[in-house]
Design a protein around this motif. Structure first.
Motif, PDB file in Angstrom:
ATOM      1  N   VAL A 175       1.810   8.242   1.515  1.00 35.18           N
ATOM      2  CA  VAL A 175       0.902   7.736   0.485  1.00 35.18           C
ATOM      3  C   VAL A 175       1.418   6.418  -0.076  1.00 35.18           C
ATOM      4  N   ALA A 176       2.747   6.246  -0.094  1.00 35.00           N
ATOM      5  CA  ALA A 176       3.273   4.982  -0.597  1.00 35.00           C
ATOM      6  C   ALA A 176       2.889   3.838   0.333  1.00 35.00           C
ATOM      7  N   THR A 177       2.909   4.068   1.635  1.00 43.74           N
ATOM      8  CA  THR A 177       2.471   3.000   2.519  1.00 43.74           C
ATOM      9  C   THR A 177       0.968   2.808   2.464  1.00 43.74           C
ATOM     10  N   ALA A 178       0.241   3.849   2.070  1.00 41.48           N
ATOM     11  CA  ALA A 178      -1.206   3.688   1.930  1.00 41.48           C
ATOM     12  C   ALA A 178      -1.550   2.841   0.724  1.00 41.48           C
ATOM     13  N   ASN A 179      -0.627   2.748  -0.226  1.00 46.38           N
ATOM     14  CA  ASN A 179      -0.901   2.015  -1.447  1.00 46.38           C
ATOM     15  C   ASN A 179      -0.778   0.513  -1.252  1.00 46.38           C
ATOM     16  N   GLN A 180      -0.226   0.089  -0.127  1.00 46.27           N
ATOM     17  CA  GLN A 180       0.055  -1.329   0.051  1.00 46.27           C
ATOM     18  C   GLN A 180      -1.138  -2.036   0.656  1.00 46.27           C
ATOM     19  N   THR A 181      -2.229  -2.056  -0.062  1.00 49.15           N
ATOM     20  CA  THR A 181      -3.390  -2.823   0.399  1.00 49.15           C
ATOM     21  C   THR A 181      -3.518  -4.068  -0.462  1.00 49.15           C
ATOM     22  N   SER A 182      -4.247  -5.046   0.048  1.00 53.82           N
ATOM     23  CA  SER A 182      -4.349  -6.287  -0.706  1.00 53.82           C
ATOM     24  C   SER A 182      -5.374  -6.190  -1.817  1.00 53.82           C
ATOM     25  N   GLY A 183      -6.256  -5.184  -1.769  1.00 56.48           N
ATOM     26  CA  GLY A 183      -7.218  -5.021  -2.850  1.00 56.48           C
ATOM     27  C   GLY A 183      -6.765  -3.943  -3.808  1.00 56.48           C
ATOM     28  N   PRO A 184      -7.634  -3.554  -4.740  1.00 59.36           N
ATOM     29  CA  PRO A 184      -7.246  -2.513  -5.688  1.00 59.36           C
ATOM     30  C   PRO A 184      -7.404  -1.107  -5.150  1.00 59.36           C
ATOM     31  N   VAL A 185      -8.114  -0.939  -4.029  1.00 63.61           N
ATOM     32  CA  VAL A 185      -8.406   0.404  -3.528  1.00 63.61           C
ATOM     33  C   VAL A 185      -7.371   0.761  -2.476  1.00 63.61           C
ATOM     34  N   PRO A 186      -6.739   1.924  -2.590  1.00 62.64           N
ATOM     35  CA  PRO A 186      -5.786   2.294  -1.545  1.00 62.64           C
ATOM     36  C   PRO A 186      -6.500   2.789  -0.299  1.00 62.64           C
ATOM     37  N   ASP A 187      -5.735   2.929   0.733  1.00 61.11           N
ATOM     38  CA  ASP A 187      -6.253   3.300   2.038  1.00 61.11           C
ATOM     39  C   ASP A 187      -6.507   4.804   2.052  1.00 61.11           C
ATOM     40  N   PRO A 188      -7.744   5.258   2.272  1.00 56.01           N
ATOM     41  CA  PRO A 188      -7.999   6.695   2.137  1.00 56.01           C
ATOM     42  C   PRO A 188      -7.599   7.538   3.338  1.00 56.01           C
ATOM     43  N   VAL A 189      -7.312   6.930   4.479  1.00 57.95           N
ATOM     44  CA  VAL A 189      -6.993   7.756   5.649  1.00 57.95           C
ATOM     45  C   VAL A 189      -5.675   8.515   5.479  1.00 57.95           C
ATOM     46  N   PRO A 190      -4.578   7.888   5.024  1.00 54.21           N
ATOM     47  CA  PRO A 190      -3.388   8.702   4.776  1.00 54.21           C
ATOM     48  C   PRO A 190      -3.577   9.716   3.658  1.00 54.21           C
ATOM     49  N   HIS A 191      -4.479   9.442   2.710  1.00 55.94           N
ATOM     50  CA  HIS A 191      -4.749  10.453   1.679  1.00 55.94           C
ATOM     51  C   HIS A 191      -5.306  11.711   2.310  1.00 55.94           C
ATOM     52  N   ALA A 192      -6.233  11.541   3.240  1.00 59.16           N
ATOM     53  CA  ALA A 192      -6.804  12.714   3.901  1.00 59.16           C
ATOM     54  C   ALA A 192      -5.740  13.442   4.724  1.00 59.16           C
ATOM     55  N   MET A 193      -4.886  12.655   5.388  1.00 64.23           N
ATOM     56  CA  MET A 193      -3.828  13.283   6.186  1.00 64.23           C
ATOM     57  C   MET A 193      -2.896  14.099   5.308  1.00 64.23           C
ATOM     58  N   VAL A 194      -2.549  13.552   4.142  1.00 62.03           N
ATOM     59  CA  VAL A 194      -1.609  14.269   3.287  1.00 62.03           C
ATOM     60  C   VAL A 194      -2.270  15.504   2.691  1.00 62.03           C
ATOM     61  N   LEU A 195      -3.566  15.412   2.393  1.00 65.70           N
ATOM     62  CA  LEU A 195      -4.266  16.592   1.887  1.00 65.70           C
ATOM     63  C   LEU A 195      -4.234  17.716   2.917  1.00 65.70           C
ATOM     64  N   THR A 196      -4.546  17.362   4.168  1.00 62.40           N
ATOM     65  CA  THR A 196      -4.430  18.338   5.240  1.00 62.40           C
ATOM     66  C   THR A 196      -3.009  18.867   5.343  1.00 62.40           C
ATOM     67  N   GLY A 197      -2.048  17.955   5.201  1.00 66.46           N
ATOM     68  CA  GLY A 197      -0.652  18.358   5.324  1.00 66.46           C
ATOM     69  C   GLY A 197      -0.230  19.327   4.244  1.00 66.46           C
TER      70      GLY A 197
END
Lengths: 247, 102, 112
Positions: free
Chosen positions: B47-69
């Motif tokens: 999730v920390a690497t998902a937070n490194q986007t250039s806009g204000p919205v984080p990347d939702p794909v690792p969020h879904a992966m972690v939820l599954t995890g």
């Protein structure tokens, strides 16, 4: 080979070797983290540009149930498998307790369960627009199920039978929808855009029930249908963990 | 040193702590605890690497992966604890011994 | 988004990271398993805060409910089955089969 700490590996060289290798792994990973590129946007832009056809407004729900829906199907299957594994690992898990239900817990349940169901339903429904969804709602309902099972509320045979059926209904719904979309659109689990939101809600509702029941059964520790009194006394079974009569 | 980098490093250290404890402790429940800590470390890193986007919205794909995890981790923990209780029931101890009685 | 964080960010995130690390270390070094499980539940709650700091609100909800609550309950039930206040120290676990341990009613009732 001296013993240093009570419950760790006996040999000191074993501990040192483990420490060294774990330190090496950690430092390599830490160096990788340090040298990661500062921005990685591609996935986020892909998801954001495809939100219109996903049927929901929450990007995490869109990814979880639409763009990567197959992973979620497998995840619900894994939950079911874990429940079946727990069934087979324990011979006769539901142990009777001779004590009567605690009145404080019964009162707490009476006050708390309606709100638990309400909160679960709300979080399930709001998953389309805001953070929420099936897993969170299922976990909240499972908390209610855990309270029920620790309060020694008697489950009759209808309830245990329903629990056994409800365990599989999430996976079944998901697979039925996936096969139906395959027959309609030609690709497994590709929703038609007009009905995507409805299909996602149907899948999530079934999955919430399933997840709640499976998590409760994981807590109970075995098959609720196999409690001895369900067969002996016919229609009442206390599902509770054994009370610690000795310390 | 941004926020995401700090949490990613914390995740890596958690993974290391969990792995080390998994190796050296002999009690089964402690091993399962260590696995959970290591898993949480991995999720934190994702999730920390998902937070490194250039806009204000984080990347939702690792969020879904972690939820599954998280869900898979809890089901694996439940199965592992059931097996540990069964081992305790059959052999009398929930601790892995080094010398197997022949 | 990732400009250099200001003092409040540094303070909060630094303290949270420190608390998470100390909790993880303490929970895995404590010989008393009940204490370890309680520390694990609080570790889960601190992780929930970390998820919120990383703008992952769905994961925070799921971690608070499943990771901290449910996993903690599972561990406590397992500890209860494993002989009460189990110490993971290498004490002399006398293995007399207590009557309530496991299952006295080994009913031949696997009838499905």
């Amino acid at each position: 080979m001296t013993r240093k700490h009570g419950d760790s590996l006996d040999s000191r060289t074993g501990r040192v070797m483990a420490a060294i290798s774990v330190l090496a792994l950690t430092s390599v990973l830490g160096w990788t983290v340090w040298t990661l590129p500062p921005f990685s946007d591609r996935m986020q832009r892909l998801v954001a540009s495809n939100m219109a056809i996903s049927g929901v407004e929450n990007p995490v729900t869109a990814v979880l149930l639409n763009f990567r829906g197959y992973d979620t199907l497998l995840e619900i299957g894994v939950l079911l498998l874990a429940a079946l594994g727990v069934f087979s690992a324990v011979p006769s898990p539901v142990i009777l307790s001779k004590s009567t239900p605690s009145p404080i817990l019964i009162l707490l349940l009476r006050l708390l369960l309606p709100f638990i169901v309400l909160a679960g339903g709300y979080i399930l429904w709001i998953g389309k627009y805001a953070p929420g969804g099936a897993f969170q709602a299922g976990a909240i309902l499972a908390a209610g199920g855990i309270l029920l099972s620790t309060a020694a509320v008697p489950f009759n045979r209808f309830a245990t039978k329903t629990m056994s059926i409800a365990m599989g209904i999430g996976l079944l719904t998901f697979i039925v929808v996936a096969l139906a979309t395959m027959m309609v659109r030609g690709n497994f689990l590709q929703y038609p855009v007009a009905q995507a939101g409805t299909l996602i809600l149907v899948i999530e509702a079934a999955a919430t029930i399933s997840i709640a029941i499976i998590l409760t059964i994981l807590f109970i520790g075995g098959n609720p249908e196999e409690s001895p009194t369900a067969k002996d006394e016919g229609d009442k079974a206390f599902i509770i963990e054994r009370d610690n009569t000795t310390k | 040193m941004t926020i995401s980098l700090l949490y990613a490093l914390v995740g890596v250290v958690l993974l290391g702590i969990g792995l080390y404890s998994l190796i050296i402790y002999s009690h089964l429940v402690k091993k399962i605890l260590a696995l959970n800590v290591a898993g949480s470390g991995v999720f934190l890193f994702l999730v920390a690497t998902a937070n490194q986007t250039s806009g204000p919205v984080p990347d939702p794909v690792p969020h879904a992966m972690v939820l599954t995890g998280i869900v898979v981790a809890v089901s694996a923990t439940a199965l592992a604890l059931a097996l540990a209780c069964r081992i305790h029931q059959v052999t009398g101890t929930a601790r892995l011994t080094e010398n197997e009685p022949e | 988004m990732d400009e250099f964080p200001n003092l409040a960010d540094i303070a909060f995130d630094g303290i949270l990271a420190l608390v998470v690390l100390v909790l993880a270390w303490k929970l895995l070094r404590s010989p008393n398993l009940f204490k370890a499980v309680v520390l694990f539940i609080s570790f889960g709650l601190m992780m929930s805060l970390a998820w919120i700091r990383l703008k992952a609100v769905d994961i925070a909800l799921a971690e608070a409910a499943i990771g901290a609550g449910l996993t903690g309950a599972l561990f406590l039930i397992a500890l209860g089955k494993l002989e009460g206040n189990e110490h993971s120290d290498h004490k002399n676990n006398d293995t007399n089969p207590k009557s309530h341990e496991g299952n006295p009613k080994m009913a031949s009732g696997s009838s499905d």
